[in-house]
Write a protein that holds these residues in place. Structure first.
Motif, PDB file in Angstrom:
ATOM      1  N   LEU A 250     -26.535 -97.663  94.844  1.00 45.39           N
ATOM      2  CA  LEU A 250     -27.136 -96.909  96.386  1.00 45.39           C
ATOM      3  C   LEU A 250     -27.192 -97.912  97.101  1.00 45.39           C
ATOM      4  O   LEU A 250     -27.097 -99.155  97.002  1.00 45.39           O
ATOM      5  CB  LEU A 250     -28.081 -96.009  95.679  1.00 45.39           C
ATOM      6  CG  LEU A 250     -28.033 -95.032  94.650  1.00 45.39           C
ATOM      7  CD1 LEU A 250     -29.363 -94.503  94.226  1.00 45.39           C
ATOM      8  CD2 LEU A 250     -27.436 -93.986  95.068  1.00 45.39           C
ATOM      9  N   ASN A 251     -27.513 -97.259  98.596  1.00 47.65           N
ATOM     10  CA  ASN A 251     -28.024 -97.873  99.744  1.00 47.65           C
ATOM     11  C   ASN A 251     -26.929 -99.006 100.226  1.00 47.65           C
ATOM     12  O   ASN A 251     -27.462 -99.985 100.896  1.00 47.65           O
ATOM     13  CB  ASN A 251     -29.018 -98.969  99.411  1.00 47.65           C
ATOM     14  CG  ASN A 251     -30.566 -98.009  98.984  1.00 47.65           C
ATOM     15  OD1 ASN A 251     -30.506 -97.103  99.711  1.00 47.65           O
ATOM     16  ND2 ASN A 251     -31.415 -98.603  98.525  1.00 47.65           N
ATOM     17  N   THR A 252     -25.614 -98.790 100.032  1.00 45.30           N
ATOM     18  CA  THR A 252     -24.594 -99.136 100.876  1.00 45.30           C
ATOM     19  C   THR A 252     -23.998 -97.849 101.846  1.00 45.30           C
ATOM     20  O   THR A 252     -24.528 -96.865 101.733  1.00 45.30           O
ATOM     21  CB  THR A 252     -23.322 -99.618  99.855  1.00 45.30           C
ATOM     22  OG1 THR A 252     -22.660 -98.255  99.612  1.00 45.30           O
ATOM     23  CG2 THR A 252     -23.776-100.203  98.928  1.00 45.30           C
ATOM     24  N   PRO A 253     -23.554 -98.611 102.858  1.00 45.55           N
ATOM     25  CA  PRO A 253     -23.100 -97.405 103.938  1.00 45.55           C
ATOM     26  C   PRO A 253     -22.304 -96.328 103.424  1.00 45.55           C
ATOM     27  O   PRO A 253     -22.434 -94.979 103.420  1.00 45.55           O
ATOM     28  CB  PRO A 253     -22.365 -98.167 104.999  1.00 45.55           C
ATOM     29  CG  PRO A 253     -22.977 -99.625 104.943  1.00 45.55           C
ATOM     30  CD  PRO A 253     -23.159 -99.704 103.223  1.00 45.55           C
ATOM     31  N   TYR A 254     -21.451 -96.740 102.370  1.00 47.47           N
ATOM     32  CA  TYR A 254     -20.476 -95.736 101.746  1.00 47.47           C
ATOM     33  C   TYR A 254     -21.555 -94.763 101.099  1.00 47.47           C
ATOM     34  O   TYR A 254     -21.454 -93.540 100.894  1.00 47.47           O
ATOM     35  CB  TYR A 254     -19.466 -96.312 100.883  1.00 47.47           C
ATOM     36  CG  TYR A 254     -18.871 -95.320  99.815  1.00 47.47           C
ATOM     37  CD1 TYR A 254     -17.611 -94.899 100.179  1.00 47.47           C
ATOM     38  CD2 TYR A 254     -19.296 -95.109  98.248  1.00 47.47           C
ATOM     39  CE1 TYR A 254     -16.965 -93.757  99.481  1.00 47.47           C
ATOM     40  CE2 TYR A 254     -18.876 -94.439  97.654  1.00 47.47           C
ATOM     41  CZ  TYR A 254     -17.614 -93.781  97.878  1.00 47.47           C
ATOM     42  OH  TYR A 254     -17.001 -92.791  97.189  1.00 47.47           O
TER      43      TYR A 254
END
Length: 617
Positions: free
Chosen positions: A156-160
């Motif tokens: 989680l917590n990536t732009p994707y």
């Protein structure tokens, strides 16, 4: 069960041994050998369940019988079926091409080495240290432990990842909104209905680092969820995209009963799916590869939402037919028990709605597994005055029971096959992933994970616009649906901001229940505003209305009757006899003659009841 890419050593008595890469294993092993000639389409597959199933506790050797796809120079043979050596080209883009067929063969298969990929902090197959924060562990079995070989990780917590989470939350909240609007008396646990869409994506296709789209762009209005090679597999003929909505191109429950609907009948999906109602009803779309939009980050979750929503309609249509085997149980549960506030005051009873819909999706409306969950509901409801909240309901979502223990609690039927354990596991897996997304404490069930996903209104807005700019609506009955304008979606979102009294800086933490509910309420506001300037998001076209007397459909034939070319076999898994041999239909059919040469093959409508390819319970 599902593994990601594995090194596979194939040892064949009549052919040289070779190494290959298996892209997925989920009941069936599919691989492309490395000695496939350039320009040819070469694949083999085998069903390990014929050898007693894969042992998920270890990667070891199995004897398997493989069937092949034909090799055709320069084309993707989407119109072909798996074969034991027979000539099987059906036309389409392969028509007139030279065909070579690899033979059927047996081989010793060894899964040799760890699955590939995983990326930073990720693991596929339990080979690396699992993360303890900001990830969703998926492809698990119960009871859970970190050493399972099936584990995948969605970081989680990536732009994707944030865009994927938001688009699936919008879709899941729309799912809840549509259900609440059409079935206002039915009670359900909203957050599990909302969370089931992302959970379905995780379970069916996975979001490990090696599978996701490497070319993600935050500015792109349309983009794939997965990397191109994997996406093409998910969209092959007979597949249903990353959410595995394999019957996306069909009316459900069948093509003749009034009230039956397919995805293309929903005006909102018409432009995004890109085919017509006639394509659906003639079965033309079923012979094609799936639309790219099914693997689109913004449209795919919405398609899954309408498929789940349509599953309720499917059961409501079936429950109106006196011959449907689960008619009484469905009506007692869905149309009585789940509308009873006293019954659904129990938190486990409140979970029956999302459980039943997920079981319908995964196991089908005729499966004994689905009947078992209905029986749990009916048994707990009793006569409507003396509810039983202690016998089975407390175990409905128990993560600590192994497959056998869970089946014994949920069902009194001891005749299930090994494959049925998948159907019993599926709704618990969906819940497990939703619990992680929403930051629930799962340490008592063996998972140490802390998730703190925080979304702002500013994060939501561009994704909301991209989602609804791919949906469509009708202003007049005789018109075709047209796409929603981006400006219309933006205005609806801005009006929701004003009505909800929030700002672009307002944030929602998914791990805080009150903030989750506030997020759902805000999105409900946006849906209402969008409908006020377009049309009902649940609107449908091309409904079957029946004959002039208001009747429709046909009474299904009795099991065991002789096959008749003029009979409409609208109920799947009907047993017919033809030239002394029994067959079962895998889907609606009329006029298709059973063929003993195809009774064991895949992608044929009539199959032997004993065939491994037979999908009937």
């Amino acid at each position: 069960m599902k593994f990601n890419k594995l090194s596979v050593l194939i040892g064949v008595a009549l052919l040289p041994s070779w190494s290959a890469v298996a892209d997925t294993i989920e009941q069936t092993l599919i691989f492309t050998p490395d000695n496939c000639d350039p320009g040819w389409y070469c694949q083999y597959k085998s069903n390990p369940s014929e050898q007693g199933g894969l042992d998920t506790s270890q990667l070891s050797s199995y004897k398997m019988a493989f069937k092949s796809l034909p090799q055709v120079p320069g084309v993707n043979v989407g119109e072909s079926v798996w074969s034991n050596g027979a000539f099987v080209i059906a036309g389409g883009n392969a028509a007139g091409q030279e065909v070579q067929q690899w033979p059927e063969f047996s081989a010793d298969v060894t899964f040799d080495g760890a699955p590939s990929g995983g990326g930073d902090g990720g693991t596929e197959g339990g080979t690396d240290v699992l993360p303890t924060e900001n990830a969703v562990i998926h492809h698990v079995t119960f009871p859970y432990d970190d050493a399972q070989t099936t584990i995948d990780v969605f970081n989680l917590n990536t732009p994707y990842a944030t865009d994927v989470v938001i688009s699936n939350l919008i879709a899941g909240t729309l799912y809840s909104y549509l259900v609440e609007k059409k079935y206002p008396e039915v009670h359900f646990n909203k957050e599990y209905l909302v969370g089931s869409i992302l959970s379905q994506l995780l379970q069916e296709a996975g979001l490990s680092d090696s599978r996701i789209n490497p070319d993600y762009s935050a500015e792109a209005e349309k983009q794939a969820i997965h990397e191109p090679g994997y996406a093409s597999q998910l969209l092959a003929v007979g597949q249903g995209g990353p959410y595995q909505i394999n019957d996306y191109s069909k009316r459900l429950p069948d093509a003749s009963t009034p009230g039956s609907l397919g995805l293309i009948n929903y005006d909102a999906l018409y432009q995004g799916l890109g085919y017509t109602i006639d394509d659906q009803d003639s079965s033309a779309q079923s012979e094609r590869v799936g639309p790219d939009s099914l693997d689109d980050m913004y449209f795919g979750p919405i398609a899954a939402t309408y498929f789940q929503f349509n599953d309720i309609n499917r059961l409501e249509v079936l429950a109106g037919q006196s011959w449907y085997q689960s008619q009484e149980a469905w009506n007692t549960c869905f149309n009585t028990a789940l509308k009873d506030e006293g019954f659904t005051s129990d938190p486990n009873a409140l979970r029956l709605t999302d459980f039943l819909i997920n079981v319908i999706y995964n196991a089908g409306d005729y499966s004994p597994v689905f009947q078992s969950y209905l029986d749990v509901c009916v048994s707990a409801y009793g006569d409507g005055t003396n509810f039983d909240f202690t016998s089975e309901l407390p175990y409905l979502n128990d993560y600590d029971l192994d497959p056998q223990g869970y089946q014994e609690v949920i069902s009194d039927n001891n005749q299930y096959t090994e494959g049925d354990s998948t159907y019993f596991r599926y709704p618990r897996q969906v819940s497990f992933y939703a619990d992680q997304l929403f930051g629930k404490d799962l340490s008592a069930s063996g998972l140490n994970m802390t998730n703190t996903q925080i979304l702002t209104v500013a994060d939501l807005e561009p994704v909301f616009v991209k989602v609804f700019a791919q949906l469509s609506y009708k202003t007049q009955q005789e018109q075709l649906p047209k796409l929603i304008d981006e400006g219309t979606a933006e205005l609806a979102f801005q009006q929701a901001i004003e009505n909800a009294g929030v700002t672009l800086d307002t944030s929602y933490s998914l791990s805080v229940e009150s903030q989750r509910n506030a997020l759902f309420d805000f999105l409900y506001q946006a849906f209402v505003q969008l409908e006020s300037s377009t049309a009902d998001l649940g609107a449908v076209s091309g409904e079957i209305t029946g004959d002039d007397n208001g009747n429709g459909g046909t009474t299904p034939p009795v099991d065991g009757e002789e096959w008749n070319p003029s009979t409409e076999y609208s109920v799947e898994c009907t047993v017919v006899t033809y030239k002394g041999q029994e067959y079962q239909n895998q889907w609606w059919t009329k006029g298709d003659e059973p063929n003993p040469a195809e009774g064991d093959t895949y992608n044929t409508v009539w199959r032997f009841p004993s065939a491994a390819s037979n999908d009937c319970p």
